[in-house]
Design a protein around this motif. Structure first.
Motif, PDB file in Angstrom:
ATOM      1  N   HIS A   9      45.958  49.775  49.059  1.00 34.12           N
ATOM      2  CA  HIS A   9      46.048  49.566  47.616  1.00 34.12           C
ATOM      3  C   HIS A   9      44.829  50.192  46.949  1.00 34.12           C
ATOM      4  CE1 HIS A   9      49.319  46.558  47.961  1.00 34.12           C
ATOM      5  NE2 HIS A   9      48.727  46.256  49.106  1.00 34.12           N
ATOM      6  N   VAL A  11      41.894  50.837  44.354  1.00 36.66           N
ATOM      7  CA  VAL A  11      41.090  49.949  43.503  1.00 36.66           C
ATOM      8  C   VAL A  11      40.024  50.807  42.822  1.00 36.66           C
ATOM      9  CG1 VAL A  11      39.551  47.953  43.443  1.00 36.66           C
ATOM     10  CG2 VAL A  11      41.435  48.013  45.082  1.00 36.66           C
ATOM     11  N   LEU A 351      36.078  43.278  40.893  1.00 38.19           N
ATOM     12  CA  LEU A 351      36.944  44.450  40.822  1.00 38.19           C
ATOM     13  C   LEU A 351      38.325  44.057  40.292  1.00 38.19           C
ATOM     14  CD1 LEU A 351      36.038  46.229  44.172  1.00 38.19           C
ATOM     15  CD2 LEU A 351      35.077  46.599  41.902  1.00 38.19           C
ATOM     16  N   TYR A 353      41.890  44.118  40.848  1.00 30.75           N
ATOM     17  CA  TYR A 353      42.831  44.324  41.945  1.00 30.75           C
ATOM     18  C   TYR A 353      44.270  44.331  41.439  1.00 30.75           C
ATOM     19  CZ  TYR A 353      38.826  43.192  44.876  1.00 30.75           C
ATOM     20  OH  TYR A 353      37.598  43.192  45.469  1.00 30.75           O
TER      21      TYR A 353
END
Length: 365
Positions: A9, A11, A351, A353
């Motif tokens: 994924h 980021v 972060l 996500y």
């Protein structure tokens, strides 16, 4: 339990503000970059994640997962971390994997195990301490005056020790190291990191200055390709050497540094560059058998877990990259980092996500 899916994924990794620099010849902080989270899931719903935060990580990791790792991992028992750690190193023989990737799967599998056990990974590893002092690890500033002002702020903020990343000029750096010792006095532990900027003659010149100034350790003055050069350096200077940060081979390469007499203070352990949790713990136990330190390298949550699990480490490394010093969020007013409490290895909460990862982001008090 069997692994049923392996995903990546992307980021966004925000740029440092303000931007910062390293020594002459090296790049500074990166602009906004796209990192990646590796997510490993199972047929029983257990999941583990690991963050790969370097610029370009998303495309690099996606390609490796699609071409190599997914086929290797699906159907495997996620608790067979030792087998899978060895398997990654077997794949490295052909793939020549980037150092941070060698431990990424291992970190995700330790995270999975901790989440299932409802324990932080440092406790699964046996647990040695619940807090550790942090040292301020500077980026490279423009002038001696800036370094000295940063040092004052770091001590006022509670940091227990200071490590310099200076300019990569042996004579100029020696003068800076002397100025810093005079500025903070004899009782503050000081360290110097050369970021592999020197050849052997200049490393010896600077090392002799650090010896006279009673620096705690002398770190990576040369590229770690020649253990013979490090052995000669160790024989030529009195300041203790901290070695084995970026050289390939995890504990195997570390063993050669120790055997050569080059690790006079200790060796580096980290999840990022030394083979994940499994590789770092092998290094720590190897160093302990020689009564050496295994100093944990890097500011992130997986390395906080290592600091709490490794008996023969001294400090947590906390980056200070601005002339306006702000303690890293995990460092308290007394300069201590406390053990993470969330199960597994928490992803950093700051972060942004994507939705499939939101339930795996846990914050610790």
């Amino acid at each position: 339990m069997k692994i049923t899916h392996v995903e990546t994924h992307p980021v966004r990794i925000p740029a440092a503000s303000p931007q910062f620099s390293w020594r002459a010849g090296l790049g500074g902080s990166a602009p906004d970059a796209t990192g990646a989270v590796l997510r490993i899931g199972t047929d029983e719903g257990a999941e583990g994640v690991a963050l790969f935060a370097r610029p370009g990580a998303a495309a690099q990791l996606e390609e490796l997962v699609d071409r190599v790792f997914r086929a290797e991992l699906i159907g495997q028992d996620p608790y067979q971390r030792e087998w899978l750690w060895h398997r990654v190193w077997e794949l490295d023989r052909i793939e020549e994997l980037p150092l941070p990737v060698l431990g990424l799967i291992d970190v995700a599998l330790w995270d999975l195990a901790g989440r299932v056990a409802e324990q932080p990974v440092w406790q699964l590893l046996g647990g040695y301490r619940r807090s550790i002092p942090a040292y301020a690890s500077t980026s490279t500033f423009a002038t001696t005056e800036e370094f000295l002002d940063v040092a004052t702020q770091c001590l006022e903020a509670g940091y227990a020790a200071i490590k310099l990343h200076a300019w990569g000029d042996a004579r100029r750096d020696a003068k800076l190291c002397a100025a810093l010792r005079d500025h903070v006095g004899d009782d503050v532990p000081l360290m110097y990191d050369g970021s592999a900027g020197f050849d052997l003659p200049d490393a010896i010149r600077l090392g002799r200055a650090l010896t006279d100034l009673d620096y705690l350790w002398y770190e990576e003055p040369m590229r770690e390709f020649s253990i013979s050069a490090y052995r000669q350096l160790a024989q030529s200077v009195g300041v203790p050497l901290l070695v084995g940060e970026t050289s390939d081979g995890a504990h195997l390469n570390t063993a050669d540094f120790i055997n050569a007499g080059a690790a006079t203070f200790g060796v580096r352990a980290s999840t990022t560059l030394r083979g994940g949790i499994t590789g770092a713990m092998r290094i720590a136990h190897l160093a302990d058998s020689y009564r050496l330190r295994a100093e944990v390298h890097g500011s992130d949550i997986p390395n906080q877990h290592l600091c709490m699990a490794i008996s023969n480490t001294t400090y947590y490394e906390s980056l200070v990259t601005s002339t306006d010093v702000r303690r890293e969020s995990c460092v308290d007013a007394d300069g201590l980092v406390h053990a993470p409490l969330a199960p597994g290895i928490a992803l950093p909460a700051h972060l942004d996500y994507p939705a499939p990862l939101q339930h795996l982001v846990t914050t610790t008090p």
